[in-house]
Scaffold this motif. Sequence first.
Motif, PDB file in Angstrom:
ATOM      1  N   PRO A 129       0.800  -1.229   0.000  1.00  0.00           N
ATOM      2  CA  PRO A 129       0.000   0.000   0.000  1.00  0.00           C
ATOM      3  C   PRO A 129       0.827   1.271   0.000  1.00  0.00           C
ATOM      4  N   GLU A 324      -8.814  -1.576  -7.865  1.00  0.00           N
ATOM      5  CA  GLU A 324      -8.490  -0.269  -8.437  1.00  0.00           C
ATOM      6  C   GLU A 324      -8.190   0.680  -7.287  1.00  0.00           C
ATOM      7  N   THR A 325      -6.986   1.237  -7.279  1.00  0.00           N
ATOM      8  CA  THR A 325      -6.597   2.147  -6.199  1.00  0.00           C
ATOM      9  C   THR A 325      -6.053   3.467  -6.720  1.00  0.00           C
ATOM     10  N   SER A 328      -9.358   5.880  -7.764  1.00  0.00           N
ATOM     11  CA  SER A 328     -10.393   6.069  -6.743  1.00  0.00           C
ATOM     12  C   SER A 328      -9.839   6.690  -5.471  1.00  0.00           C
ATOM     13  N   ALA A 329      -8.520   6.626  -5.281  1.00  0.00           N
ATOM     14  CA  ALA A 329      -7.919   7.229  -4.093  1.00  0.00           C
ATOM     15  C   ALA A 329      -7.745   8.732  -4.228  1.00  0.00           C
TER      16      ALA A 329
END
Length: 359
Positions: A129, A324-325, A328-329
């Motif tokens: 992450p 999906e990051t 959308s982040a």
Amino acid sequence: MSNNEFIEFFDGGKEPTLDSLGGKGASLVTMTAAGMPVPPGFVVNTEAFRTFMHSGLSEEIAERLKGLDPEDVQAADAASAAIREMIISRPVPEELGNATREAYAQLQSRFESEVPLAVRSSATAEDLPDASFAGQQDTYLWLNGYREVADHIRACFASLYTTRAIIYRIKNQIPDEGLCMAVVVQKMVNAKSAGVAMTLDPTNGDRSKITVDASWGVGEMVVSGTVTPDNIQLDKVTLAVIHEHIGDKHAEMVPDAATNTLVERDVEEARRTVRCLSDTELAAVAQLAKRAEKHYKAPQDIEWAIDADLPEGENLLLLQARPETVHSAKTPEAKPKSTGYSSSLGFGSITASLTKISG
């Protein structure tokens, strides 16, 4: 297909772990177990990597990287070249070589004749992450015969030490100790068309939409920016097309029968100006993306391909799925426009030269 200490088949029945299979490998095993249309294959796991590296390589690599200044790109280039040459020229331990050869034979036994394979890096750290390793390791396409596959497994191991990867780890204080790589070996898709799909609108994170980018041939050309793909947005519930932009798909990467390799060729004018997916195919891609989202319980970014060798209705294949990051982040103001977006998936890591190690 049977697993062993070094090999885990997608359908081998073993619970996948990130530590053993890396991000891509674990995802492919998970999707296969869920009954999704994944081309068959196996993962050379991280135990295989450790066995290979413990033949004296780890110490030699540590010495090469000792005191390296991340701002000295020339020195990093030299270290990268030396390390990668050490890896690709090092003999494979006998037990690992035997296991890989047997897995290759088992996979090929599923087909009437020998088929080309893709070999893809699957690093254990690629989905952390707090770090982005996308595109740092290599993928190789349309490999023929065991020797090519075996050589490119080592090439994937070596791609842990590209100049970019070395500098990134030093700058972000990511230690090399414990660094591992798994490698995916998978039936190559003879893609009539391919691309990516996201189960949201990448411009604003709207989860009521599905966004598809598609082009002719193998999907690498979509994200590499070589072509402008078709960009279509659909309503997630009804699958009605909300808007579409037909891209100038002027080139495609396809197999050449004479050389049995992938080649880039021009797309004739008539196909450039039409959508590369039929209505039925487009709906199927959207449904596949929804299925992945339902399984993972989060918005998904998937790779897909339409296989020219399979009958209609069975020809849509799922090559990869991950949460999906990237988009959308972000806040809506910071998000890019969706036309021709660059996926966070593995297409971007496909090397320009399909059988040459690249950094």
